[in-house]
Design an enzyme around this catalytic site. Structure first.
Site, PDB file in Angstrom:
ATOM      1  N   THR A  11       4.315 -10.865   3.109  1.00 16.39           N
ATOM      2  CA  THR A  11       3.961 -11.390   4.371  1.00 16.39           C
ATOM      3  C   THR A  11       2.408 -11.502   4.317  1.00 16.39           C
ATOM      4  O   THR A  11       1.784 -12.603   4.444  1.00 16.39           O
ATOM      5  CB  THR A  11       4.219 -10.439   5.763  1.00 16.39           C
ATOM      6  N   ALA A  31     -19.124 -18.473   1.335  1.00 15.39           N
ATOM      7  CA  ALA A  31     -19.233 -17.671  -0.068  1.00 15.39           C
ATOM      8  C   ALA A  31     -20.131 -18.165  -0.811  1.00 15.39           C
ATOM      9  O   ALA A  31     -20.617 -17.504  -1.921  1.00 15.39           O
ATOM     10  CB  ALA A  31     -18.000 -17.439  -0.630  1.00 15.39           C
ATOM     11  N   ARG A  44       9.490 -11.291  -7.824  1.00 12.46           N
ATOM     12  CA  ARG A  44      10.581 -12.252  -7.473  1.00 12.46           C
ATOM     13  C   ARG A  44      10.125 -13.777  -7.817  1.00 12.46           C
ATOM     14  O   ARG A  44       8.721 -13.866  -7.996  1.00 12.46           O
ATOM     15  CB  ARG A  44      10.613 -12.301  -5.774  1.00 12.46           C
ATOM     16  N   GLU A 124     -11.271  -4.126   4.855  1.00 13.16           N
ATOM     17  CA  GLU A 124     -11.202  -4.350   6.309  1.00 13.16           C
ATOM     18  C   GLU A 124      -9.824  -4.380   6.808  1.00 13.16           C
ATOM     19  O   GLU A 124      -9.677  -4.177   8.038  1.00 13.16           O
ATOM     20  CB  GLU A 124     -12.038  -5.718   6.463  1.00 13.16           C
ATOM     21  N   VAL A 127      -6.990  -1.526   8.535  1.00 17.07           N
ATOM     22  CA  VAL A 127      -7.114  -1.009  10.166  1.00 17.07           C
ATOM     23  C   VAL A 127      -7.151  -2.295  10.910  1.00 17.07           C
ATOM     24  O   VAL A 127      -8.069  -2.942  11.044  1.00 17.07           O
ATOM     25  CB  VAL A 127      -8.227  -0.184  10.348  1.00 17.07           C
ATOM     26  N   GLU A 185       6.373  -2.461   8.873  1.00 15.72           N
ATOM     27  CA  GLU A 185       6.240  -2.300   7.367  1.00 15.72           C
ATOM     28  C   GLU A 185       7.621  -2.544   6.620  1.00 15.72           C
ATOM     29  O   GLU A 185       8.673  -2.572   7.733  1.00 15.72           O
ATOM     30  CB  GLU A 185       5.960  -0.691   7.335  1.00 15.72           C
ATOM     31  N   ASP A 196       2.012   5.167   9.888  1.00 14.95           N
ATOM     32  CA  ASP A 196       1.104   4.324   9.743  1.00 14.95           C
ATOM     33  C   ASP A 196      -0.293   4.176  10.624  1.00 14.95           C
ATOM     34  O   ASP A 196      -1.147   4.036  10.169  1.00 14.95           O
ATOM     35  CB  ASP A 196       1.712   2.761  10.126  1.00 14.95           C
ATOM     36  N   LYS A 200      -4.061   5.103   9.612  1.00 19.52           N
ATOM     37  CA  LYS A 200      -5.317   4.218  10.031  1.00 19.52           C
ATOM     38  C   LYS A 200      -6.204   5.035  10.686  1.00 19.52           C
ATOM     39  O   LYS A 200      -7.501   4.736  10.608  1.00 19.52           O
ATOM     40  CB  LYS A 200      -4.760   3.227  11.100  1.00 19.52           C
TER      41      LYS A 200
HETATM   42  N1  HSE Z   1       3.052  -2.465  10.486  1.00 18.33           N
HETATM   43  C1  HSE Z   1       1.551  -2.396  10.698  1.00 18.33           C
HETATM   44  C2  HSE Z   1       1.603  -2.680  12.221  1.00 18.33           C
HETATM   45  C3  HSE Z   1       1.020  -3.611  10.090  1.00 18.33           C
HETATM   46  O1  HSE Z   1       2.668  -2.729  12.828  1.00 18.33           O
HETATM   47  O2  HSE Z   1       0.523  -2.435  12.853  1.00 18.33           O
HETATM   48  C4  HSE Z   1      -0.286  -3.858  10.211  1.00 18.33           C
HETATM   49  O3  HSE Z   1      -1.078  -2.654   9.640  1.00 18.33           O
END
Ligand code: HSE
Length: 403
Positions: A11, A31, A44, A124, A127, A185, A196, A200
């Site tokens: 993704t 840049a 893949r 960056e 989070v 995820e 998750d 963060k």
């Molecule tokens: N799975 C995470 C979320 C993706 O839903 O926040 C972004 O870090």
């Protein structure tokens, strides 16, 4: 011309390829150099994909190519991602990542390798998805002593809770939608169980307080225990249920962090952070509270943050900027159970039992509430105390209240 390699064409990786190609002119201007994809690494094949010609399956092609100056790691996890990041840095390439698990667990080590080799390790996107948060904390808020950072740090669970609250969706349907939107995820357990968000909040704590917090030390409670009854009771307390990550200083050189569902007062800006959006509040001693808001997950928002880091790495070849923190001394991380707050309790018990346990509570109910339970908000207690006070009750839900 800066040549880059994207490792992991999922993704986020595919979003990065899209944004780099679509916004090529803008990126080149910012840049001061053109940025071009040279390789995309994945196990893949992608027949018919617009970026098919860049696909390679062997990391050593990237590692050995002196033309590649920046590697983007969007693989996730801490095994191959860790190995490739180290190898890329040792081969003289800066690394940009969205991988919060790797940054939270091995970031300190990887930053040290980057520093030693005059390279960047930038994160960056790790989070808040597309929200600018890492740079603002380390640059714009650098004059402050930050004493607390908290917020909605996971888009998937915020999306699920919002769907449950606003549209009466079932947990499973809402999760399925979050997965098809590319928010979750690969294994959504990390989202649902609060892991998750725990990674963060560790990264935020590391940066805000300057000392490492190990994700394994952070108590993480996810949203599995949130029921439609809790949603209804919360409404009557003028609150919404949100999964929050929170880190705070608890003393001169101590801090704590945790993740848990909270009842957030509707008067708080965070209560209006809905769907996939994330909201992060930082409290600095000079500025007071600042809230950062935006898309916390998803292909293009996350790619936006990754590509901004790529631009930074291209621009600052001669004057690298390092985001870093120290190892924590023994005793630095304290138990979050000692953090006091008001509590929402839903329990099968008697009025008499509640009266014995608490001096004062605020009862709530709603039409259709279960006849065998009471729901109430308490005064301020730490977690150990409220657990002791409710030990004679069959507690069905117990969440902190954020006023
Ligand atoms: N799975 C995470 C979320 C993706 O839903 O926040 C972004 O870090």
């Amino acid at each position: 011309m800066a040549k880059i390699a994207i490792c992991g064409y999922g993704t986020v990786g595919s979003g990065v390829a899209e944004v780099i190609t679509e916004n090529a002119d803008n990126i080149a201007r910012n840049a001061a150099e053109e940025v071009e994809i040279k390789y995309i690494l994945d196990t893949r094949e992608f027949p018919g994909d617009p970026f098919e010609k860049y696909i390679v399956h062997d990391f050593s092609i990237i590692e050995k190519d002196p033309e590649v100056s920046i590697v983007i790691e969007t693989i996730g996890g801490t095994k191959i991602a860790y190995e490739f990041t180290k190898r890329a840095l040792l081969a003289g390439k800066s690394v940009v990542t969205s991988n919060k698990e790797l940054v939270a667990t091995k970031g300190h080590e990887l930053i040290a390798i980057a520093k030693k080799n005059n390279l960047n390790y930038l994160f960056e996107a790790s989070v808040g998805g597309g929200i600018p948060i890492i740079r603002p904390i380390t640059q714009c808020l650098a004059a402050n002593k930050i004493d607390e950072v908290y917020g909605i740090l996971n888009g998937t669970t915020n999306y699920i809770l919002t769907e449950m609250i606003k549209n009466n969706a079932s947990f499973d349907d809402a999760l399925h939608q979050a997965q098809s939107n590319g928010y979750a995820e690969l294994d959504p357990t990390a989202d649902i169980e609060g892991l998750d968000a725990a990674r963060k909040i560790c990264i935020l704590s590391d940066l805000c307080f300057g000392k490492h917090v190990n994700p394994a030390d952070v108590r993480a409670e996810g949203i599995r225990g949130v029921t439609s009854a809790d949603v209804e009771y919360a409404k009557r307390l003028n609150c919404k249920i949100k999964l929050l990550g929170r880190a705070l200083r608890t003393g001169h050189d101590t801090a704590t962090a945790y993740v848990a569902p909270h009842l957030v007062s509707k008067s708080s800006l965070l209560s209006n952070v809905d769907g996939v959006m994330n909201g992060i509040v930082v409290h600095g001693n000079a500025l007071g509270n600042t809230m950062f808001y935006g898309a916390g997950a998803g292909k293009r928002p996350t790619a936006s943050a990754v590509v901004a880091d790529v631009i930074d790495a291209v621009k600052h070849v001669k004057a690298r900027k390092y985001l870093d923190w120290d190892d924590a001394p023994a005793g630095y991380f304290t138990d979050s159970a000692y953090v006091a707050s008001r509590w929402y309790v839903r329990a099968a018990t008697s009025l008499q039992q509640i009266g014995w346990a608490f001096d004062k509570v605020n009862f709530v109910t709603y039409p259709g509430a279960a006849a065998d339970e009471y729901a109430f908000a308490t005064d301020v207690y730490d977690e150990n105390t409220v657990r002791k006070l409710t030990s004679g009750m069959t507690v069905r839900s117990m969440f902190r209240i954020l006023d």
